[in-house]
Write a protein that holds these residues in place. Structure first.
Motif, PDB file in Angstrom:
ATOM      1  N   ALA A  29       0.670  -1.212   0.068  1.00 56.58           N
ATOM      2  CA  ALA A  29      -0.088  -0.203   0.188  1.00 56.58           C
ATOM      3  C   ALA A  29       0.898   1.262  -0.095  1.00 56.58           C
ATOM      4  CB  ALA A  29      -0.708  -0.137   1.173  1.00 56.58           C
TER       5      ALA A  29
ATOM      6  N   TRP B 163       0.640   3.956  -3.214  1.00 53.92           N
ATOM      7  CA  TRP B 163       0.425   5.402  -2.844  1.00 53.92           C
ATOM      8  C   TRP B 163       1.346   6.317  -3.436  1.00 53.92           C
ATOM      9  CZ3 TRP B 163      -4.585   6.438  -3.400  1.00 53.92           C
ATOM     10  CH2 TRP B 163      -5.405   5.701  -2.712  1.00 53.92           C
TER      11      TRP B 163
ATOM     12  N   VAL C  32      -8.129   0.242   8.074  1.00 54.38           N
ATOM     13  CA  VAL C  32      -8.255   1.753   8.039  1.00 54.38           C
ATOM     14  C   VAL C  32      -7.105   2.416   8.114  1.00 54.38           C
ATOM     15  CG1 VAL C  32      -9.373   3.794   8.721  1.00 54.38           C
ATOM     16  CG2 VAL C  32     -10.834   1.648   8.546  1.00 54.38           C
TER      17      VAL C  32
ATOM     18  N   THR D  23      -4.182   1.224   7.771  1.00 52.94           N
ATOM     19  CA  THR D  23      -3.143   0.772   6.669  1.00 52.94           C
ATOM     20  C   THR D  23      -3.302   1.898   5.650  1.00 52.94           C
ATOM     21  OG1 THR D  23      -3.009  -1.506   7.171  1.00 52.94           O
ATOM     22  CG2 THR D  23      -2.502  -0.775   5.200  1.00 52.94           C
ATOM     23  N   LEU D  24      -4.627   2.301   5.309  1.00 52.58           N
ATOM     24  CA  LEU D  24      -4.971   2.977   4.352  1.00 52.58           C
ATOM     25  C   LEU D  24      -4.530   4.490   4.805  1.00 52.58           C
ATOM     26  CD1 LEU D  24      -6.390   3.694   1.560  1.00 52.58           C
ATOM     27  CD2 LEU D  24      -8.681   3.923   2.944  1.00 52.58           C
ATOM     28  N   THR D  25      -4.882   5.090   6.016  1.00 54.68           N
ATOM     29  CA  THR D  25      -4.625   6.442   6.455  1.00 54.68           C
ATOM     30  C   THR D  25      -3.141   6.672   6.283  1.00 54.68           C
ATOM     31  OG1 THR D  25      -4.928   5.973   8.417  1.00 54.68           O
ATOM     32  CG2 THR D  25      -6.718   6.661   7.683  1.00 54.68           C
TER      33      THR D  25
ATOM     34  N   SER E  42      -0.630   4.714   4.636  1.00 57.41           N
ATOM     35  CA  SER E  42       0.090   4.682   3.593  1.00 57.41           C
ATOM     36  C   SER E  42      -0.245   5.637   2.674  1.00 57.41           C
ATOM     37  CB  SER E  42      -0.284   3.130   2.872  1.00 57.41           C
ATOM     38  OG  SER E  42      -1.643   3.251   2.711  1.00 57.41           O
ATOM     39  N   PHE E  43      -1.469   6.340   2.750  1.00 57.75           N
ATOM     40  CA  PHE E  43      -1.959   7.508   1.982  1.00 57.75           C
ATOM     41  C   PHE E  43      -1.133   8.793   2.533  1.00 57.75           C
ATOM     42  CE2 PHE E  43      -4.463  11.239   0.665  1.00 57.75           C
ATOM     43  CZ  PHE E  43      -4.654  10.862  -0.557  1.00 57.75           C
TER      44      PHE E  43
END
Lengths: 432, 432
Positions: free
Chosen positions: B256, B260, B327, B329-331, B333-334
């Motif tokens: 991830a 990004w 979530v 992981t998403l926040t 990595s973004f």
């Protein structure tokens, strides 16, 4: 990676493309092998520890047996001479097979070394037990090379798991055992090819010994470091200084071991005579140390012979004599150099903990902490396995002592030179 | 080995013949350098932690600042674009200089990454802190290359000490920091050339942060695993299963992160616009997650942003949601992919501990133990440093949890593939 006739090439393409699939096969394979190697070695270790405990108790009740040390020595020497020429190199043979593989280790290594070690302790030699357990583990493990048709690469991992299993189970320190297996064959490096098999097998072996040991009345000694100060800059410097002493002592032990071994080999051609004559000298030595008791052997002090666990425990609470570590170095290196059997590690614990305990005169750290630092520190110097020794310190003494243990083990490793009790260790990265 | 203009060749012959004398010089040299690097990095870490604590508190009191995320992003992006092109590679730059040395790391890496990380947390990005501390340590350390005229070999050791010092001091885990420094630049190997310098410097750095932190009101979070069962064969199998989940999650995080990062780089040419546009998306994301509060930002839940320490602590006592780790992981990595600054490790702790905590539904181990295993396990998978992670688990959770921690960290390492959050890691020994 071939296993039970299957190779990864037999897998369909979509499976081969996923990076994790070969890992799953690898894990399943080593879970199976590790359970077998760990289980068998752990059972062997429990029985060996029971035998050792029996031999030690019996000797202490019938101390006249020390006068039979020459006969015991001859029997041990003759067993290896007539039945064990191909397993006499012991630990070094295992290390050789990891780095320079030649042939499968005969299974008879396990019973021979176990019986010879119990005999050594029964008659009153000074020796340890890790060598025995490691040889038991390594030779049991290597039998699976044929059974599972393992290739050269897997066989190396297999022997490492055996070493890890033996070390783990005989001391009750699974993580130290696992790291010892990964660390012992090359100085200055640790490679992770065997990391999962080594840890898994070591934990299974420890579980087996623990479970069976509970049934047959065997338990590992508990050491206690009640007071641990903060790690200040002063204490850090003290740890380095203590570590230097431990490292030099580890080197002394290795050199003494090689000295006696070479002397016996060069002077006495017929191998069974070496432990026999060594036995005469040892028996005379025991009498000499106990000169104040004359020939009243029942009151002889045997603190420098056998495993010496009571003295190790004592060194955690009482400041020991300055000469204790030197006498134990002499008795152990002589016993093993003469051809008696057993390990070096418990004597190294003895040497280290008594030295550490004595150093509390000069180094302002608690006596138990110094004993614990020496316990693993001298071992680290003599075997060049600083990470295994640090982990062992943590497993035996708890995490709060970890920084003290780590600094003394690593400093000892730095100062012990490139000699080792294992002559087959190869130098991967020089220390300086 | 040259140092301050002296080399070993300047020594008299009798000294050179003793194996320990070069070691004494080596030790004295690294005690001196380690004290400087460790002391400075430790002071830096304490101040950085203070800044981070201030930024987190200030943000929580003035949550309107999240609407300025685009402006914060632009400022961070512009700082690096105009003043930090030569330090923008961060952790990877340090690893590159160890394995493929090119040029001294500019000291400005330290203030730039520190300020940018504090800004990231102030505006509400999701990031960690180890990257910052490691870059601070590495860039401080490398300045001594010139001062002490160190050669290429010593410079490699020097950068390792800086990484160890940063890691050690920012988390209060000196032994894990030392091993991380030795382990992080090559997958599957650990070499001991830097073992003494790394441990010594890490301990000094931790001491400095601890001592200064005590004065300025900074302390490390304490985690507690109250109940630890026996390591049975069933529990061993459960640890392997949990470890597989942690390893796959670690890989997911790495992928991830790269996804990004690559997306922003390929779509947005002008670098400062990346975190600016990323900031717009993050701010909208925070609003979207808190849709039930509308624009009443003062009651916004920020659990997926910032360091997330309260959530980590909570996961040790309460079973977390199945989606928390995804979530986060998403926040994270973004946030990092967009060009905000900070480390990955505290988010990895968050991801691992919430995942472990959630897994207690299916895996019959205590929730705190699973949270602890995940805490270091996902980190182990994402960074390929299983020994550092095991040691960190021991330093944070105590020795009784060690076998559980070790098995999950090593299994996670096996299953995370050869990707890593550090693209500059080289593969020393493949995992299978």
């Amino acid at each position: 990676m071939a296993f039970l006739g299957y190779t990864n090439d037999d897998l369909p393409n979509w499976v081969k493309k996923t990076e994790q699939f070969p890992v799953i096969l690898y894990i399943l394979k080593w879970v199976l092998i590790g359970t077998l190697v760990g289980g068998l070695t752990g059972i062997g270790s429990a029985l060996f520890l029971k035998g050792l405990s029996w031999a030690t108790d019996w000797r202490q009740m019938h101390l006249w047996i020390i006068f039979l040390l020459p006969i015991g020595g001859f029997l041990i020497g003759a067993s290896y001479y007539y039945f064990g020429q191909d397993v006499v190199k012991g630990n070094n043979q295992l290390l050789d097979e990891i780095t320079r593989p030649k042939k499968i280790i005969p299974l008879k290594m396990a019973p021979l070394v176990t019986i010879a070690t119990i005999a050594t302790h029964l008659f009153g030699g000074s020796a340890g037990r890790e060598g025995t357990a490691v040889q038991m583990g390594g030779s049991i493990a290597d039998q699976f090379t044929k059974i599972f048709k393992l290739d050269k690469y897997d066989r190396k991992i297999l022997i490492i798991t055996g070493i890890a299993a033996g070390f783990s189970s005989v001391f009750g320190t699974p993580l130290a055992g696992a790291i010892f297996g990964l660390e012992v064959y090359v100085i200055g490096r640790m490679r992770y090819e065997a990391i999962f098999p080594s840890f898994f097998t070591a934990i299974v072996a420890n579980y087996a010994t623990h479970t069976l040991g509970h049934e047959i009345g065997i338990h590992h000694t508990v050491y206690d470091i009640p007071i641990i100060p903060d790690m200040t800059l002063t204490n850090l410097a003290l740890c380095v200084i203590a570590g230097i002493a431990f490292g030099l002592t580890g080197m002394l032990f290795s050199k003494a071991n090689h000295f006696w071994g070479n002397l016996f080999k060069s002077k006495i051609k017929y191998a069974p005579f070496r432990p026999m004559i060594g036995g005469v000298v040892l028996a005379l030595g025991i009498v000499a140390i106990n000169y104040n008791h004359g020939l009243d052997y029942s009151s002889y002090d045997m603190k420098y012979f056998g495993l010496g666990v009571p003295t190790i425990v004592e060194s955690f609470s009482t400041q020991m004599n300055w000469y204790d570590f030197l006498v134990k170095t002499l008795t152990t290196s002589f016993t093993l150099g003469a051809g008696f059997k057993g390990g070096e590690v418990t004597p190294l614990f003895y040497i280290g903990s008594t030295l550490g305990s004595y150093l509390s005169t000069y180094i302002s750290l608690p006596v138990a902490l110094l004993a614990g630092m020496g316990f693993v520190g001298v071992f680290s110097g003599a075997t060049n396995t600083p990470m295994a020794c640090t982990m062992m310190g943590i497993e035996l003494f708890g995490a709060p002592a970890a920084v003290f243990i780590a600094v003394s083990c690593i400093t000892a490793y730095m100062f012990s030179g490139h000699t080792s009790i294992y002559t087959s260790q190869i130098v991967g990265s020089p220390k300086h």
